[in-house]
Design an enzyme around this catalytic site. Structure first.
Site, PDB file in Angstrom:
ATOM      1  CE  LYS A 130     -25.671  56.336  52.882  1.00 23.92           C
ATOM      2  NZ  LYS A 130     -26.222  57.377  53.766  1.00 23.92           N
ATOM      3  CB  SER A 133     -34.453  61.807  52.226  1.00 20.28           C
ATOM      4  OG  SER A 133     -33.909  61.330  53.395  1.00 20.28           O
ATOM      5  CD  GLU A 154     -23.596  58.007  56.209  1.00 18.76           C
ATOM      6  OE1 GLU A 154     -22.820  57.218  55.315  1.00 18.76           O
ATOM      7  OE2 GLU A 154     -24.700  58.174  56.122  1.00 18.76           O
ATOM      8  CD  GLU A 175     -24.849  63.935  50.670  1.00 20.62           C
ATOM      9  OE1 GLU A 175     -25.403  63.024  49.847  1.00 20.62           O
ATOM     10  OE2 GLU A 175     -23.801  63.436  51.556  1.00 20.62           O
ATOM     11  CG  HIS A 220     -20.978  60.943  52.997  1.00 11.57           C
ATOM     12  ND1 HIS A 220     -21.748  60.440  54.066  1.00 11.57           N
ATOM     13  CD2 HIS A 220     -21.996  60.610  52.088  1.00 11.57           C
ATOM     14  CE1 HIS A 220     -22.902  60.439  53.893  1.00 11.57           C
ATOM     15  NE2 HIS A 220     -23.224  60.386  52.770  1.00 11.57           N
ATOM     16  CG  ASN A 235     -22.705  56.788  49.251  1.00 10.09           C
ATOM     17  OD1 ASN A 235     -21.928  55.814  49.359  1.00 10.09           O
ATOM     18  ND2 ASN A 235     -22.836  57.671  50.387  1.00 10.09           N
ATOM     19  N   GLY A 253     -30.716  60.060  54.935  1.00 13.89           N
ATOM     20  CA  GLY A 253     -31.416  58.744  55.490  1.00 13.89           C
ATOM     21  C   GLY A 253     -32.279  58.857  56.347  1.00 13.89           C
TER      22      GLY A 253
HETATM   23  C1  PEP Z   1     -26.131  59.810  51.289  1.00 13.92           C
HETATM   24  O1  PEP Z   1     -25.570  58.985  51.960  1.00 13.92           O
HETATM   25  O2  PEP Z   1     -25.340  60.624  50.755  1.00 13.92           O
HETATM   26  C2  PEP Z   1     -27.386  59.971  51.038  1.00 13.92           C
HETATM   27  C3  PEP Z   1     -28.162  61.189  50.512  1.00 13.92           C
HETATM   28  O3  PEP Z   1     -28.368  59.244  51.548  1.00 13.92           O
HETATM   29  P1  PEP Z   1     -29.861  59.071  51.476  1.00 13.92           P
HETATM   30  O4  PEP Z   1     -30.362  59.202  50.143  1.00 13.92           O
HETATM   31  O5  PEP Z   1     -30.153  57.714  51.957  1.00 13.92           O
HETATM   32  O6  PEP Z   1     -30.496  60.039  52.363  1.00 13.92           O
END
Ligand code: PEP
Length: 253
Positions: A14, A215, A102, A172, A100, A12, A178
């Protein structure tokens, strides 16, 4: 690794990238060994303006293209700024991320809106990757399993459990996205098993892919993928670095 399901390793991106950066990232990813063997599926989800560029760069290789979002509206019309599932299908997107955290947090996406998006994707033969995951408060308070199950329930109550066949769920935890702090493989496995057990129909339970996001890095991916109910990863930050992304991919088989 002996699992019932093929792993899905999804990047992803983003709101990152440029024509130049995408070209060099995809060129590097295309050099991956084992892509032709189809051992694990590899997927990249660039921002919408770059889907077309990514589609041409990926035309000669077995890497899927996905989108990060889709409109809940049907096909076409007066919806300024929206991108329909039909348009994503036109670009040959096989997957699309929905729900997601976000988008839930910054764009007020409710479970009802997410459900509409799920429908639009199925109508256009695009596999939804439905994100669920608890907040830090819920994790600390201890009601994280109810938090996540009710997110799934609010969608499945409207859409019907049978529509989940061959779709993807991304677990998630918001506190892991992040932050550099991943859920441990045991914590993630516990939640993936909980999510899988939600599907009482064994055909759906056995076939649905539940991927982990939060992460994921080359240093923790192998252990996560060794868990019986973790079928891959949704990767944010590390998917922008071809070496890290490919090392995560390689650790999945
Ligand atoms: C994400 O945005 O779906 C995500 C898992 O980000 P990160 O791997 O940076 O934690």
């Amino acid at each position: 690794m002996n699992k019932k399901r093929d792993n899905l390793i999804a990047g992803n991106w983003k709101m990152n990238g440029s024509l130049k950066q995408n070209s060099s990232l995809i060129t590097d990813i295309k050099r991956t060994e084992g892509l032709d063997k189809g051992i694990s599926e590899l997927l990249v989800c660039p921002p919408d303006p770059y889907l077309s560029q990514a589609r041409s760069l990926l035309s000669d290789v077995n890497i899927h293209l996905g989108a990060q979002n889709v409109s809940k509206e049907v096909n076409s019309g007066a919806f300024t700024g929206e991108v329909s599932a039909k348009m994503l299908q036109d670009l040959d997107c096989s997957y699309c991320i929905i729900g997601h955290s976000e988008r839930r947090a910054y764009h007020n996406e409710s479970d009802d809106i997410i459900t509409e998006k799920f429908f639009r994707l199925l109508e256009n033969k695009i596999t939804p990757i439905l994100c669920v995951g608890e907040s830090l408060e819920a994790r600390e308070f201890g009601n994280y399993d109810d938090f996540v199950l009710s997110q799934l329930e609010r969608v499945s109550n409207k859409i019907g459990i049978d529509k989940f066949l061959n779709t993807v769920i991304a677990y998630e935890p918001i506190w892991a996205i992040g932050t550099g702090v991943s859920a441990s493989s045991e914590q993630a496995q516990e939640m993936h098993l909980l999510l899988r057990s939600f599907f009482s129909d064994s055909i759906i339970a056995d076939s649905i892919r539940i991927i982990y996001g939060g992460s994921v890095k080359p240093s923790n991916s192998k252990e996560l993928f060794s868990m019986p109910d973790i079928d891959g990863a949704l990767i944010g930050g590390a998917s922008l670095n071809s070496k890290d992304f490919l090392n995560i991919y390689k650790s999945s088989f």
